[in-house]
Design a protein around this motif. Structure first.
Motif, PDB file in Angstrom:
ATOM      1  N   VAL A 248       0.845  -1.190   0.000  1.00  0.00           N
ATOM      2  CA  VAL A 248       0.000   0.000   0.000  1.00  0.00           C
ATOM      3  C   VAL A 248       0.879   1.238   0.000  1.00  0.00           C
ATOM      4  O   VAL A 248       1.894   1.299   0.718  1.00  0.00           O
ATOM      5  CB  VAL A 248      -0.934   0.012   1.233  1.00  0.00           C
ATOM      6  CG1 VAL A 248      -1.782   1.280   1.260  1.00  0.00           C
ATOM      7  CG2 VAL A 248      -1.844  -1.227   1.224  1.00  0.00           C
ATOM      8  N   ARG A 249       0.510   2.210  -0.833  1.00  0.00           N
ATOM      9  CA  ARG A 249       1.202   3.502  -0.871  1.00  0.00           C
ATOM     10  C   ARG A 249       0.241   4.587  -0.419  1.00  0.00           C
ATOM     11  O   ARG A 249      -0.968   4.521  -0.678  1.00  0.00           O
ATOM     12  CB  ARG A 249       1.694   3.820  -2.284  1.00  0.00           C
ATOM     13  CG  ARG A 249       2.650   2.795  -2.875  1.00  0.00           C
ATOM     14  CD  ARG A 249       4.033   2.872  -2.231  1.00  0.00           C
ATOM     15  NE  ARG A 249       4.981   2.034  -2.963  1.00  0.00           N
ATOM     16  CZ  ARG A 249       5.237   0.768  -2.674  1.00  0.00           C
ATOM     17  NH1 ARG A 249       4.601   0.194  -1.659  1.00  0.00           N
ATOM     18  NH2 ARG A 249       6.117   0.083  -3.372  1.00  0.00           N
ATOM     19  N   THR A 250       0.783   5.633   0.235  1.00  0.00           N
ATOM     20  CA  THR A 250       0.001   6.792   0.679  1.00  0.00           C
ATOM     21  C   THR A 250       0.778   8.058   0.378  1.00  0.00           C
ATOM     22  O   THR A 250       2.006   8.040   0.208  1.00  0.00           O
ATOM     23  CB  THR A 250      -0.286   6.728   2.190  1.00  0.00           C
ATOM     24  OG1 THR A 250       0.955   6.539   2.882  1.00  0.00           O
ATOM     25  CG2 THR A 250      -1.236   5.601   2.538  1.00  0.00           C
ATOM     26  N   TRP A 251       0.063   9.176   0.308  1.00  0.00           N
ATOM     27  CA  TRP A 251       0.705  10.477   0.134  1.00  0.00           C
ATOM     28  C   TRP A 251      -0.278  11.566   0.568  1.00  0.00           C
ATOM     29  O   TRP A 251      -1.460  11.318   0.757  1.00  0.00           O
ATOM     30  CB  TRP A 251       1.171  10.689  -1.305  1.00  0.00           C
ATOM     31  CG  TRP A 251       0.100  10.640  -2.358  1.00  0.00           C
ATOM     32  CD1 TRP A 251      -0.575  11.690  -2.903  1.00  0.00           C
ATOM     33  CD2 TRP A 251      -0.432   9.464  -2.974  1.00  0.00           C
ATOM     34  NE1 TRP A 251      -1.483  11.249  -3.827  1.00  0.00           N
ATOM     35  CE2 TRP A 251      -1.407   9.894  -3.903  1.00  0.00           C
ATOM     36  CE3 TRP A 251      -0.173   8.084  -2.855  1.00  0.00           C
ATOM     37  CZ2 TRP A 251      -2.130   8.991  -4.691  1.00  0.00           C
ATOM     38  CZ3 TRP A 251      -0.890   7.214  -3.637  1.00  0.00           C
ATOM     39  CH2 TRP A 251      -1.849   7.653  -4.549  1.00  0.00           C
ATOM     40  N   GLY A 260       0.754   6.238   7.474  1.00  0.00           N
ATOM     41  CA  GLY A 260       1.041   4.890   7.952  1.00  0.00           C
ATOM     42  C   GLY A 260       2.481   4.467   7.824  1.00  0.00           C
ATOM     43  O   GLY A 260       2.779   3.265   7.855  1.00  0.00           O
ATOM     44  N   ASN A 261       3.385   5.430   7.725  1.00  0.00           N
ATOM     45  CA  ASN A 261       4.811   5.088   7.563  1.00  0.00           C
ATOM     46  C   ASN A 261       5.631   5.381   8.804  1.00  0.00           C
ATOM     47  O   ASN A 261       6.854   5.483   8.745  1.00  0.00           O
ATOM     48  CB  ASN A 261       5.401   5.846   6.374  1.00  0.00           C
ATOM     49  CG  ASN A 261       5.411   7.366   6.576  1.00  0.00           C
ATOM     50  OD1 ASN A 261       4.681   7.878   7.433  1.00  0.00           O
ATOM     51  ND2 ASN A 261       6.217   8.066   5.796  1.00  0.00           N
ATOM     52  N   GLY A 262       4.910   5.548   9.939  1.00  0.00           N
ATOM     53  CA  GLY A 262       5.611   5.760  11.205  1.00  0.00           C
ATOM     54  C   GLY A 262       5.915   7.197  11.522  1.00  0.00           C
ATOM     55  O   GLY A 262       6.594   7.468  12.523  1.00  0.00           O
ATOM     56  N   VAL A 271       4.540   7.188  -0.402  1.00  0.00           N
ATOM     57  CA  VAL A 271       5.413   6.467   0.521  1.00  0.00           C
ATOM     58  C   VAL A 271       4.769   5.116   0.812  1.00  0.00           C
ATOM     59  O   VAL A 271       3.586   4.904   0.558  1.00  0.00           O
ATOM     60  CB  VAL A 271       5.631   7.259   1.830  1.00  0.00           C
ATOM     61  CG1 VAL A 271       6.336   8.580   1.548  1.00  0.00           C
ATOM     62  CG2 VAL A 271       4.299   7.494   2.557  1.00  0.00           C
ATOM     63  N   THR A 272       5.567   4.219   1.372  1.00  0.00           N
ATOM     64  CA  THR A 272       5.091   2.865   1.635  1.00  0.00           C
ATOM     65  C   THR A 272       4.517   2.753   3.037  1.00  0.00           C
ATOM     66  O   THR A 272       5.146   3.161   4.018  1.00  0.00           O
ATOM     67  CB  THR A 272       6.236   1.857   1.473  1.00  0.00           C
ATOM     68  OG1 THR A 272       6.725   1.927   0.141  1.00  0.00           O
ATOM     69  CG2 THR A 272       5.762   0.440   1.760  1.00  0.00           C
ATOM     70  N   VAL A 273       3.334   2.194   3.160  1.00  0.00           N
ATOM     71  CA  VAL A 273       2.731   1.940   4.466  1.00  0.00           C
ATOM     72  C   VAL A 273       3.491   0.789   5.116  1.00  0.00           C
ATOM     73  O   VAL A 273       3.752  -0.244   4.489  1.00  0.00           O
ATOM     74  CB  VAL A 273       1.245   1.589   4.316  1.00  0.00           C
ATOM     75  CG1 VAL A 273       0.646   1.187   5.654  1.00  0.00           C
ATOM     76  CG2 VAL A 273       0.493   2.776   3.724  1.00  0.00           C
ATOM     77  N   SER A 274       3.824   0.956   6.366  1.00  0.00           N
ATOM     78  CA  SER A 274       4.674  -0.007   7.071  1.00  0.00           C
ATOM     79  C   SER A 274       3.945  -1.333   7.294  1.00  0.00           C
ATOM     80  O   SER A 274       2.772  -1.356   7.686  1.00  0.00           O
ATOM     81  CB  SER A 274       5.102   0.553   8.427  1.00  0.00           C
ATOM     82  OG  SER A 274       5.819   1.758   8.254  1.00  0.00           O
ATOM     83  N   THR A 318      -4.360   8.236  17.975  1.00  0.00           N
ATOM     84  CA  THR A 318      -3.880   8.204  16.595  1.00  0.00           C
ATOM     85  C   THR A 318      -2.816   7.123  16.487  1.00  0.00           C
ATOM     86  O   THR A 318      -2.220   6.711  17.479  1.00  0.00           O
ATOM     87  CB  THR A 318      -3.281   9.554  16.165  1.00  0.00           C
ATOM     88  OG1 THR A 318      -2.168   9.855  17.003  1.00  0.00           O
ATOM     89  CG2 THR A 318      -4.312  10.671  16.263  1.00  0.00           C
ATOM     90  N   SER A 319      -2.579   6.683  15.264  1.00  0.00           N
ATOM     91  CA  SER A 319      -1.531   5.700  15.047  1.00  0.00           C
ATOM     92  C   SER A 319      -0.839   6.000  13.725  1.00  0.00           C
ATOM     93  O   SER A 319      -1.501   6.175  12.690  1.00  0.00           O
ATOM     94  CB  SER A 319      -2.095   4.278  15.016  1.00  0.00           C
ATOM     95  OG  SER A 319      -1.057   3.338  14.785  1.00  0.00           O
ATOM     96  N   THR A 320       0.472   6.065  13.763  1.00  0.00           N
ATOM     97  CA  THR A 320       1.245   6.347  12.552  1.00  0.00           C
ATOM     98  C   THR A 320       1.634   5.071  11.801  1.00  0.00           C
ATOM     99  O   THR A 320       2.217   5.150  10.729  1.00  0.00           O
ATOM    100  CB  THR A 320       2.522   7.121  12.898  1.00  0.00           C
ATOM    101  OG1 THR A 320       3.328   6.323  13.767  1.00  0.00           O
ATOM    102  CG2 THR A 320       2.199   8.446  13.575  1.00  0.00           C
ATOM    103  N   VAL A 321       1.297   3.932  12.359  1.00  0.00           N
ATOM    104  CA  VAL A 321       1.545   2.657  11.698  1.00  0.00           C
ATOM    105  C   VAL A 321       0.274   1.825  11.803  1.00  0.00           C
ATOM    106  O   VAL A 321      -0.552   2.043  12.694  1.00  0.00           O
ATOM    107  CB  VAL A 321       2.731   1.894  12.317  1.00  0.00           C
ATOM    108  CG1 VAL A 321       4.033   2.633  12.098  1.00  0.00           C
ATOM    109  CG2 VAL A 321       2.483   1.631  13.787  1.00  0.00           C
TER     110      VAL A 321
END
Length: 970
Positions: A248-251, A260-262, A271-274, A318-321
């Motif tokens: 999954v990619r996000t921007w 979701g990349n921390g 960017v790539t979701v972790s 909230t969660s960054t991953v």
């Protein structure tokens, strides 16, 4: 699909087999330049011509400059050369002819006029100068989607600068491949193409356009470096894409961990979701979601309302991953609303979590939940959608349920606006729904092919021509061909509809279709929603066997385009099927039909044994004689292997092991269970896996691949012989390799012969039994002293066996006083009989034998041919009409490889592919239209007969007709 050379517009006079695939004018682009031998030559060599356009592209509807460059053989430009430009139907050039300048360049403006041509198809343009041509397919840049509603920051990408687009409008023609899905966020939109690329338009303050900038853009552009995408979704200012490899990619905005990349840092590139590598579905909102292949759901981003689904809520949740949504293990799809989430389970139930102030969880209460709860009363959902504060479910019965907010009629159930519900209600008046989607407060359904909408309508997004909110579905007008809806976009107040390609249908071909036939082919181009024909559409035809003309044409007012199909060369071997393709604006359809043909011709008698009745040769001719080569009726589904002929009838063995008959049937010799004559070929009942046949008088024998033998018809010379109208198994034979028939004009009855795999020859019937007897018997028994036979043949009352040592044995009646070939009785008025095999004189290197009437033939290992027996019509080919009781050389033949016979006519195939014939010609057996017999070989068929090369000849012993099997060609 590549663009092949144009198909022939008409068949050549040559009858060789050919395969021509007519190229479509619309196809996947491949840059090519084709040159041809010119009508002039420069001193430095042959000139060349190349064709190009900017980026090798052209708009679906609009103009582009086409450039042609003419150079000589050394690459130097040629000035002053006239260049003409052409393209498919629906295109034009201005000027149509231009002159090269000093740089060898000529230009013209190409105008196209099909706005809904499928993006990624191609328009092939051609330039021509003095016999030199160049072609190039230009990629169509188009847009197969409508946009409507909120257009802030130009987010709809229709080219409009208005804040709202109030009627469905085509997107700008910017896409090199078809759009398959569109998602919309707060003020930006994403388009996913079928090539796996993603394009974006609109607001870009947080980098949500993914183009490496934060500059707003009202024009569509491809997101760099993003490939292999299968789904897109959007939150308020962030985007998410699912890749084919499960990543999954996000921007865009990352302030709440949405990427979701921390981190909480925004990104203007993907960017790539972790930690996710097996995702099968995604959704974007305040929180982002991914369904994994194991049925679990991951979430990241904001959890203020409990939308992470992991038991947390509040401003710090909230969660960054990615974290796991609690308790879900069988999810197949996920959707995001504003502050809540929905998951569809494998069993048709729905789980929900997050905020619930207006009943958006559908749980029967208005209590929020930070862990999944069940949407009540739904067990057969097959898809789900989420609006800003609403949930929707499409059920298995084609109806739709809704729940949540209703301030602008989002529930669609007709209830008073502002009446929120926490349990699903039925959307009014919908059935046979196939798709649903939702924006912030408007909802859409495809039902029975029509588009329906309800809810908010302040920007005209319901498509009913008003700005009035609707609490029941209304018909959306002003669109056609809608096949897919916007990906659910709860942050958006605008929507998109994917336009399906036009429908193109080919009328069925005649079935079965005779090879070589000319027939009209009809293609109809229609609007897939209304079914109305589309006029003025370019249609390109192609076929895998034969020709179409014209290759490209335009539909009439009813949407129909017509071409003419020639189904291959007339002698083309029967094939499994022929396929015709039709293409319009990148949409292709095909139709097929089984092919039937006849790779054989007949000469000579065409009677059926009844006065005034013709058709025994199985051609389409009604003449009683065929004095020139005449193709058999084209009815066979498999190539003909050989043909045999008796009194007024013919039998054909096909390569598929079936047997067919035509002509006289008074004794049941057609094997169809009747005694009715027939002038059309039909298959012999119940017979398969046949490898060889023998035909004489009114009898037929057939050998099968299993070594068994069948017979049918009637031996009229045998006492009390029955009429066998269907094949009857001959008992006691299990290893037959070949069969033959020796008819007897007397009262002994015909002789039936079978060559076994061990070299023995079995006989039964009467007359030429070869075991010292002649009395009629029904049980097969071996001929005396024959144990190494490799081939057999038979003529009237006489049998021949070719042995492995190259010698030939004969037995039976010495017909014409000479047919045994052993030197006995040289008087044509006297006949003797040998009840046991004797040796044919002077032959020790024979490789093949054939017999018919009262004459016999052998090919020797040196390619010469020997003949003996009756010679009243010169059928021995030695320049005389004298019967011979020992073999004589057929004049002028030294390279024979195969023999054929009629009653008093013979044929030979030579190693160079030519053929010869000699003997009787009273019925046209030599195919030269003269009726003159020839006692020495002449060309067969004669020069100018316009038939392909011969592969072999038919088997014959009693009729005055000959058959030739055509050589397969490529």
């Amino acid at each position: 699909m590549t663009t092949p050379a144009p198909a022939d517009t008409a068949p050549s006079t040559s009858l060789s087999r050919r395969t021509v695939i007519a190229g479509a004018a619309w196809s996947v682009p491949v840059i090519v330049a084709v040159t041809a031998t010119p009508a002039f030559a420069a001193a430095s060599g042959q000139p060349t011509l190349t064709v190009s356009a900017p980026n090798m592209q052209t708009p679906a509807s609009g103009s582009s400059v086409v450039t042609a460059i003419v150079t000589d053989g050394s690459g130097a430009p040629l000035a002053g050369q006239p260049v003409s430009f052409t393209g498919p139907s629906g295109t034009s050039f201005s000027p149509t002819t231009a002159t090269t300048n000093g740089a060898g360049t000529a230009t013209s403006t190409l105008t196209t006029s099909d706005p809904w041509a499928l993006p990624g198809s191609s328009v092939t343009v051609t330039a021509l100068t003095n016999g030199v041509s160049g072609t190039a397919p230009l990629t169509v840049i188009g847009a197969n989607a409508y946009g409507i509603g909120d257009n802030s920051s130009g987010r709809l990408g229709t080219g409009s600068s208005a804040s709202a687009v109030t009627s469905a409008t085509q997107l700008t023609q910017a896409f090199p491949a078809p759009i398959v899905s569109i998602a919309s966020g707060g003020a930006f939109s994403l388009a996913l193409l079928n090539d796996g690329s993603v394009w974006s338009v609109g607001k870009n303050d947080k980098g949500q356009l993914g183009d490496g900038t934060t500059t707003d853009r009202a024009t569509w552009a491809k997101i760099p470096g993003l490939t292999g995408v299968t789904k897109v979704s959007a939150g308020l200012r962030a985007a998410i894409a699912l890749l084919s490899n499960g990543q999954v990619r996000t921007w865009g905005n990352g302030s709440l961990g949405q990427l979701g990349n921390g981190s909480t840092t925004s990104s203007n590139t993907p960017v790539t979701v972790s930690g996710i590598s097996t995702a099968v579905d995604i959704a974007g909102g305040n929180a982002m979601y991914a369904v994994l292949s194991d049925g679990t759901v991951r979430s990241w981003g904001s959890g203020t309302n409990g939308e992470l689904g992991n038991g947390t809520s509040g401003s710090s949740a909230t969660s960054t991953v990615p974290v796991q949504v609690t308790g879900i293990t069988t999810a197949t799809a996920v959707q995001a609303g504003v502050g809540f989430g929905l998951a569809l389970l494998q069993n048709g139930q729905i789980k929900s979590w997050g905020g619930n102030n207006v009943g958006q969880l559908g749980s029967g209460s208005f209590a929020a939940s930070s862990t999944p709860v069940s949407v009540v009363n739904i067990t057969t959902a097959k898809s789900i959608a989420a609006g800003g504060s609403n949930g929707y479910a499409l059920l298995g019965d084609g109806t739709v349920r809704s729940w949540g907010y209703s301030d602008r009629g989002q529930l669609g159930d007709g209830s008073a606006m502002g009446t929120d519900v926490s349990s699903p209600v039925t959307v009014s008046g919908l059935s046979n729904v196939t798709q649903i989607s939702a924006t912030n407060a408007s909802t859409y359904a495809l039902a029975s092919g029509s588009l329906r909408a309800w809810g908010a309508n302040e920007n005209g997004q319901l498509g009913d021509g008003t700005s009035t909110n609707r609490n029941t579905p209304v018909a959306f007008t002003g669109t056609s061909s809608v096949t897919a809806l916007l990906a659910n976009s709860p942050m958006s107040s605008g929507t998109f509809f994917i336009v399906g390609p036009r429908a193109i249908a080919l009328a069925s071909l005649p079935s079965p279709l005779p090879i070589g036939i000319t027939t009209g082919v009809f293609a109809t181009v229609t609007d897939p929603k209304t079914g109305a024909g589309m006029s003025g559409q370019s249609v390109t035809f192609a076929t895998d066997l034969g020709w179409v003309s014209p290759v490209t044409t335009t539909t009439d007012s009813s949407g129909r385009a017509v071409t003419t199909l020639v189904a291959g060369d007339t002698y083309l071997f029967p094939q499994t099927s022929i396929t015709v393709h039709a293409e319009s604006a990148g949409v292709v359809t095909t139709t097929s039909a089984p092919l039937v043909g006849a790779n054989a011709f007949a000469v000579g008698s065409n009677d059926t044994g009844n006065i005034g009745s013709a058709g025994g040769a199985g051609t389409d001719s009604t003449s009683p004689t065929l004095t020139s080569p005449t193709q058999l009726s084209k009815v066979f589904p498999s190539p003909i292997l050989t043909v045999g002929s008796g009194n007024g009838f013919s039998i054909a063995l096909l390569e598929d092991g079936t047997v067919w008959g035509v002509g006289n049937n008074l004794s049941g010799q057609l094997g169809d269970g009747t005694t009715t004559n027939r002038t059309t070929w039909a298959r012999v009942s119940g017979l398969t896996n046949v490898t060889g046949i023998a035909v004489a008088e009114r009898l037929v024998l057939a050998a099968t691949s299993s070594g068994t033998v069948y017979r049918w018809g009637q031996d009229r010379n045998a006492h009390n012989a029955p009429k066998e109208t269907t094949p009857q198994l001959v008992s006691g034979i299990t290893t037959a390799r070949q069969v033959a028939l020796a008819p007897d004009a007397g009262s002994n009855g015909s002789t039936f012969i079978a060559l076994l795999s061990d070299g023995r020859v079995l006989t039964w019937g009467g007359g030429a039994l070869g075991d010292g007897t002649s009395a009629y018997r029904t049980t097969p028994s071996p001929a005396t002293g024959i144990s190494t036979a490799i081939a057999i043949a038979a003529s009237s009352a006489t049998v021949f066996a070719l042995l492995s040592d190259g010698t030939i044995r004969s037995w039976g009646t010495n017909s014409a006083g000479a047919n045994l070939g052993n030197g006995t009785v040289d008087d044509p008025d006297t006949e003797s009989t040998s009840l046991s095999p004797v040796t044919v004189t002077g032959i020790s290197t024979a490789t093949a034998i054939a017999a018919a009437g009262y004459s016999t033939y052998a090919i020797l290992s040196d390619g010469t041919v020997r003949a003996w027996g009756g010679n009243d019509a010169g059928q021995l080919g030695d320049g005389t009409t004298t019967a011979r009781n020992t073999p004589v050389a057929v004049s002028g033949i030294s390279h024979a490889v195969a023999l054929g016979t009629a009653a008093s006519t013979a044929y030979a195939l030579l190693t160079d592919g030519t053929s010869l014939g000699w003997g009787a010609n009273d019925q046209g057996q030599l195919g030269d239209n003269t009726g003159t017999a020839h006692s020495t070989p002449v060309a067969f068929p004669p020069s100018g007969s316009n038939v392909p090369a011969i592969r072999s000849f038919g088997v014959n012993s009693t009729s005055n007709r000959g058959f030739a099997i055509i050589e397969p060609s490529t």
